[in-house]
Scaffold this active site. Structure first.
Site, short mmCIF file in Angstrom:
data_model
loop_
_atom_site.label_atom_id
_atom_site.label_comp_id
_atom_site.label_asym_id
_atom_site.label_seq_id
_atom_site.Cartn_x
_atom_site.Cartn_y
_atom_site.Cartn_z
N LYS A 13 0.86 -1.19 0.00
CA LYS A 13 0.00 0.00 0.00
C LYS A 13 0.89 1.23 0.00
O LYS A 13 2.04 1.16 0.42
CB LYS A 13 -0.87 0.02 1.26
N ASP A 49 -6.96 4.39 -4.59
CA ASP A 49 -7.61 4.28 -3.29
C ASP A 49 -8.25 5.68 -3.09
O ASP A 49 -8.45 6.40 -4.07
CB ASP A 49 -6.60 3.94 -2.18
N1 GLU Z 1 -7.31 0.30 -2.87
C1 GLU Z 1 -8.10 -0.84 -3.18
C2 GLU Z 1 -8.15 -1.76 -1.97
O1 GLU Z 1 -8.20 -1.29 -0.87
C3 GLU Z 1 -7.68 -1.51 -4.49
C4 GLU Z 1 -6.27 -1.94 -4.59
C5 GLU Z 1 -5.84 -2.46 -5.95
O2 GLU Z 1 -6.66 -2.51 -6.87
O3 GLU Z 1 -4.66 -2.80 -6.07
O4 GLU Z 1 -8.21 -2.95 -2.06
#
Ligand code: GLU
Length: 462
Positions: free
Chosen positions: A142, A182
């Site tokens: 992340k 996100d």
């Molecule tokens: N931010 C999204 C999550 O919390 C998607 C992450 C992604 O597609 O890599 O899962």
């Protein structure tokens, strides 16, 4: 006599597990005392793992928990950028490459003033389990920045994204680490970052980012995936109790990407969605929200949800976003942000007869709120499972990029439905196997953890 011995050994086992978890948790807190959101995420997972460690002490003996709570790599960097008036600003960028046991690091980027290492680490830890649950070959990561996109011009956003990627590009790649969106990062930001990455590499590596525009390697249904997946999971949960989304009254917090497509799918399946919100307040429309108006305000004009009552004066707007949980409903979907629903809000929802809660956002219910739901037999779907549809379709986007192909909307949507069903069934099976039937929080943590832990053991201590 035999019974007494086995009872004693089971008490000893319980004590060992308890002591071990306490010790590892204390290390986490002592090392990084200010990372409260991260502590919260660790504690939730550890609680679920008690019966797993009792049955499989090998996870303790091999030090899996100590390893899993420590990111493989943490990168923080300076993000300088110049605004439209020529003033220089400096933000802080982050990427936490948390766990690559199942595949390359995968997870979104969040641009929001609240972003710090604690937030990125809690999101990254959850992402490991979530990504494991999808059944796709993706590890967990992340990132983000404490940048506030609110009120910035397109050019300012572009300069920020390019500066952010100039540093991040050194650490990512289609087989290394694949960021996505996100909060505060959507198709526009992904586009700007992709442009910069491509320029730096002199190579069109479509698979380095997901959530791309459809013109240059994005997947159909990725925009809808998190919201739609949330409702597919919810429908599975309700079905088991002979209930259905159809005919239910739903409250959805937030009005961003997750909320909008959760509302869309819930309505398509016959629900009445009566409320949604943004960080300033919420709207209540007893006849059901007009989603086209919400989309126009949020997706087209980047406006505030309060503008909704200009079109529908019979709807009400209430200042303050957390009071949305006072609205009586059958289904509550917190889709805004972490810790947006506390024990008081949970108590109110229970009092008003809520039947199911599905977390579209990451960790939106605090620990006490979760306990209120579980203690009152409210169906509770944890974020790691419920909102996994977004990252699952990101993995399908990667697959399409590798094949240099694109699937139809229907093909992707069918795979998403299948994935959400599997996640639900795996959570139910794991919670049952470890003596916690009905506790999907435990089921999600257990099922997600075991796959990662087994892969870590297979790969050895490196
Ligand atoms: N931010 C999204 C999550 O919390 C998607 C992450 C992604 O597609 O890599 O899962």
């Amino acid at each position: 006599m035999t019974n007494a011995i086995s009872e004693k050994s089971s008490t000893n086992k319980k004590q060992n597990v308890h002591d071990y978890l306490k010790k590892v948790y204390e290390t986490v807190v002592t090392r990084d005392p200010n990372e409260t959101e991260f502590h919260q995420a660790v504690a939730l997972i550890f609680k679920s793992l008690i019966p797993v460690l009792e049955k499989y002490p090998t996870y303790m003996e091999k030090g899996i928990l100590e390893q899993i709570i420590e990111p493989e790599r943490v990168i923080t960097f300076r993000v300088p950028w110049v605004d439209d008036e020529g003033n220089t600003h400096v933000n802080r960028g982050f990427r936490v490459q948390f766990n690559s046991a199942l595949g390359p690091f995968k997870g979104g980027l969040r641009f929001h003033p609240s972003v710090n290492l604690s937030i990125v680490k809690f999101l990254g830890l959850e992402q490991i389990i979530k990504n494991s649950l999808t059944g796709q070959p993706i590890g967990g990561g992340k990132g983000g920045a404490d940048f506030d996109p609110k009120g910035k011009s397109d050019n300012e956003i572009m300069r920020f994204c390019r500066s952010f990627m100039t540093e991040l590009a050194k650490y990512i790649g289609p087989n290394t680490d694949i960021p996505a969106g996100d909060i505060g990062v959507g198709a526009r930001e992904i586009g700007f970052m992709f442009g910069q990455y491509k320029k730096m590499r002199s190579s069109f590596d479509a698979g380095v980012l997901t959530g791309k525009g459809l013109e240059y390697g994005g997947s159909l249904a990725r925009t809808e995936a998190t919201g739609y997946g949330t409702i597919y999971f919810l429908e599975e949960m309700l079905k088991d109790k002979d209930l259905s989304v159809s005919g239910s009254t739903v409250v959805v917090s937030g009005s961003g990407n997750v909320s909008i497509y959760a509302i869309e799918k819930a309505m398509e399946l016959g629900a009445t969605v009566v409320a949604c919100s943004d960080s300033d307040g919420y709207i209540y429309h007893a006849n059901g929200i007009d989603l086209d108006v919400v989309k126009e305000i949020k997706e087209v004009n980047n406006g505030r949800i309060s503008e909704y009552i200009e079109t529908y004066p019979e709807a009400t707007y209430v200042e303050g976003c957390t009071s949305i949980w006072e609205v009586p409903c059958d289904v509550a979907l917190p889709c805004a942000t972490q810790n947006e629903l506390d024990e008081d809000a949970a108590g109110l929802l229970v009092q008003n007869g809520v039947k199911a809660v599905g977390e579209g956002a990451n960790m939106p219910c605090n620990t006490e709120a979760i306990d209120v739901f579980l203690d009152n037999d409210v169906l509770y779907g944890p974020a790691k499972a419920v909102n996994a549809g977004g990252v699952a379709v990101s993995a399908l986007e990667m697959a399409q990029n590798s094949m240099r192909m694109s699937w139809t909307f229907e093909e992707v949507d069918a795979q998403l439905q299948e994935i959400m069903k599997n996640i639900y069934q795996n959570c139910v099976a794991a919670s049952g196997e470890f003596g916690l039937p009905g506790n999907l929080e435990a089921g999600a943590n257990i099922a997600g953890f075991r796959k990662v832990a087994d892969a870590m053991i297979a790969q050895g201590v490196v």
